[in-house]
Write a protein that holds these residues in place. Structure first.
Motif, PDB file in Angstrom:
ATOM      1  N   UNK A 221       1.619  -8.321  14.988  1.00  0.00           N
ATOM      2  CA  UNK A 221       1.509  -8.801  13.603  1.00  0.00           C
ATOM      3  C   UNK A 221       0.330  -9.767  13.453  1.00  0.00           C
ATOM      4  N   UNK A 222      -0.064 -10.397  14.569  1.00  0.00           N
ATOM      5  CA  UNK A 222      -1.160 -11.384  14.499  1.00  0.00           C
ATOM      6  C   UNK A 222      -2.533 -10.723  14.374  1.00  0.00           C
ATOM      7  N   UNK A 223      -2.609  -9.414  14.737  1.00  0.00           N
ATOM      8  CA  UNK A 223      -3.902  -8.713  14.649  1.00  0.00           C
ATOM      9  C   UNK A 223      -3.804  -7.491  13.728  1.00  0.00           C
ATOM     10  N   UNK A 224      -2.780  -7.492  12.871  1.00  0.00           N
ATOM     11  CA  UNK A 224      -2.599  -6.391  11.921  1.00  0.00           C
ATOM     12  C   UNK A 224      -3.082  -6.818  10.540  1.00  0.00           C
ATOM     13  N   UNK A 225      -3.862  -5.939   9.913  1.00  0.00           N
ATOM     14  CA  UNK A 225      -4.380  -6.213   8.573  1.00  0.00           C
ATOM     15  C   UNK A 225      -3.344  -5.746   7.548  1.00  0.00           C
ATOM     16  N   UNK A 226      -2.636  -6.688   6.935  1.00  0.00           N
ATOM     17  CA  UNK A 226      -1.591  -6.320   5.976  1.00  0.00           C
ATOM     18  C   UNK A 226      -2.158  -5.915   4.615  1.00  0.00           C
ATOM     19  N   UNK A 227      -3.490  -5.635   4.609  1.00  0.00           N
ATOM     20  CA  UNK A 227      -4.100  -5.007   3.418  1.00  0.00           C
ATOM     21  C   UNK A 227      -4.469  -3.554   3.726  1.00  0.00           C
ATOM     22  N   UNK A 228      -4.268  -3.130   4.980  1.00  0.00           N
ATOM     23  CA  UNK A 228      -4.658  -1.776   5.404  1.00  0.00           C
ATOM     24  C   UNK A 228      -3.409  -0.922   5.593  1.00  0.00           C
ATOM     25  N   UNK A 229      -3.129  -0.056   4.628  1.00  0.00           N
ATOM     26  CA  UNK A 229      -1.880   0.734   4.696  1.00  0.00           C
ATOM     27  C   UNK A 229      -1.891   1.728   5.848  1.00  0.00           C
ATOM     28  N   UNK A 230      -3.105   2.069   6.346  1.00  0.00           N
ATOM     29  CA  UNK A 230      -3.186   3.030   7.448  1.00  0.00           C
ATOM     30  C   UNK A 230      -2.598   2.480   8.747  1.00  0.00           C
ATOM     31  N   UNK A 231      -2.593   1.163   8.891  1.00  0.00           N
ATOM     32  CA  UNK A 231      -2.098   0.581  10.150  1.00  0.00           C
ATOM     33  C   UNK A 231      -0.891  -0.340   9.972  1.00  0.00           C
ATOM     34  N   UNK A 232      -0.817  -1.066   8.846  1.00  0.00           N
ATOM     35  CA  UNK A 232       0.175  -2.156   8.783  1.00  0.00           C
ATOM     36  C   UNK A 232       1.618  -1.665   8.769  1.00  0.00           C
ATOM     37  N   UNK A 233       1.828  -0.388   8.448  1.00  0.00           N
ATOM     38  CA  UNK A 233       3.207   0.117   8.429  1.00  0.00           C
ATOM     39  C   UNK A 233       3.702   0.451   9.839  1.00  0.00           C
ATOM     40  N   UNK A 234       2.793   0.492  10.796  1.00  0.00           N
ATOM     41  CA  UNK A 234       3.136   1.033  12.116  1.00  0.00           C
ATOM     42  C   UNK A 234       3.650   0.011  13.116  1.00  0.00           C
TER      43      UNK A 234
END
Ligand code: ACO
Length: 334
Positions: free
Chosen positions: A147-160
């Motif tokens: 969660x510390x290196x996840x972009x919560x504006x990028x739907x391609x990755x933040x859901x994973x």
């Protein structure tokens, strides 16, 4: 190999943060839907650290549980290996932070970086020291605070992605049991498909790197998906061949938990019934190096592993890397 000691997993422990991030929560953050996430990935929720929690905090909780279950004290540890791509700091290693916190004064300590394959690289490394007789007890922890290196504006990755830690204590077991084979691999040409672009020596942290959002996971999802389906099968086949075991003899497959569709492809390929495959990504998402040890810990707690069972661990991840291990499980130890 015959003069080597047999090595097995003596105990496991795991820890996930309390806070739950559901698909409904993500619907409020990016343009996505519960329906999209569930049908494309199988994930329903994941656990997320608080602002003041770091990887070594989760690793410590998981490690204490594993040591308690094995009735082994921290000062009996010879080596601590932490597999992580989200260390507390670039250095000192998270393994050193854990060594200090546990009070494992005799233990050497190092981190291993192989992304989601990190736990497999960790146990493969640990088992060599025990097999040769150099060390007796090695603690391997897969821990991530993605969660510390996840972009919560990028739907391609933040859901994973999600956060968590899983620990395994390795030690000598009776001959004929424990690890029967490992298969590790890497293809560095695929590195750019899954990376954290900045924060290292190539692009040190700067105002510009932060503005360009380069301190977040960048992933070419479709390419990684194809690679994952391919290597889940090839690594499992390789480890079966090395151990001289047929796919019909697999009692439990513990795969890396990235996407249900990737796991289903492996189930189909090996003709496994669902009760022979551990799936927990619906509750945790992809915890990278923590996924396999947390899944293994839950499978043991649920009584899904019996004495003498053939257990296969298999994973893939950034690097690109992949790995598999086959164990003849035992609850005995030497
Ligand atoms: N919500 C809604 N729509 C979305 C979302 C979302 N969260 N994410 C992507 N989409 C859109 C895309 O923009 C795309 O739209 P477009 O066709 O208009 O461009 C569409 O959905 C389909 O995108 P695809 O990438 O084709 O979707 P796919 O079915 O491949 O699923 C996924 C994407 C889930 C990322 C999949 O490719 C995957 O699981 N890849 C593997 C990832 C992985 O395993 N990583 C593990 C390594 S982790 C590690 O080492 C740290």
């Amino acid at each position: 190999m015959s003069r080597m000691r047999a090595v097995g997993i003596l105990s496991t422990g795991s820890c996930v943060p309390e806070r739950v991030l559901t698909n409904a929560d993500l619907e409020k953050m990016v343009d996505t839907s519960d329906e999209w996430i569930v049908t494309r990935t199988g994930i329903r929720e994941r656990r997320i650290c608080s602002a003041d929690e770091a990887s070594s905090d989760l690793a410590y909780q998981a490690a204490v549980k594993a040591l308690e279950k094995a009735n082994v004290t921290a000062d009996e540890l010879d080596l601590i290996i932490v597999a992580t791509i989200t260390p507390d700091t670039l250095f000192p290693s998270t393994a050193c932070l854990l060594q200090e916190r546990l009070g494992a004064k005799r233990a050497a300590a190092m981190d291993v970086s192989a992304a989601c394959t990190g736990f497999l690289y960790g146990i493969a490394t640990a088992s060599q020291f025990i097999a040769t007789g150099l060390y007796r007890y090695v603690l391997v922890v897969g821990v991530e605070t993605l969660s510390k290196i996840t972009d919560y504006k990028d739907r391609n990755t933040c859901v994973l992605f999600g956060d968590g830690a899983g620990a395994a204590l390795l030690g000598p077991v009776p001959s004929g049991f424990g690890f029967q084979a490992f298969d590790l691999g890497a293809d560095g040409s695929g590195g750019p498909l899954l990376q954290l672009p900045a924060g290292g020596s190539r692009i040190p942290a700067s105002h510009e790197s932060v503005e360009n959002r380069l301190h977040y996971i960048a992933m070419a999802g479709r390419e990684v998906f194809k690679f994952a389906v391919r290597v889940m099968s090839s690594a499992t086949e390789a480890v079966l061949a090395k151990a001289g075991v047929s796919k019909e003899e697999i009692d439990l497959l513990v795969p890396h938990q990235a996407n249900l569709r990737i796991i289903e492809a492996a189930i189909k390929r090996f003709g496994l019934s669902e009760d022979k495959v551990v799936v927990n990504l619906d509750r945790y998402g992809n915890m990278s190096s923590a996924s396999i040890p947390v899944a293994l810990d839950e499978a043991l707690a649920a009584g899904r592993i019996n004495e003498g069972d053939t257990v296969v661990l298999v994973g893939f991840g950034g690097g690109l890397t992949w790995g598999a291990s086959l164990l003849k499980w035992t609850f005995q130890r030497l």
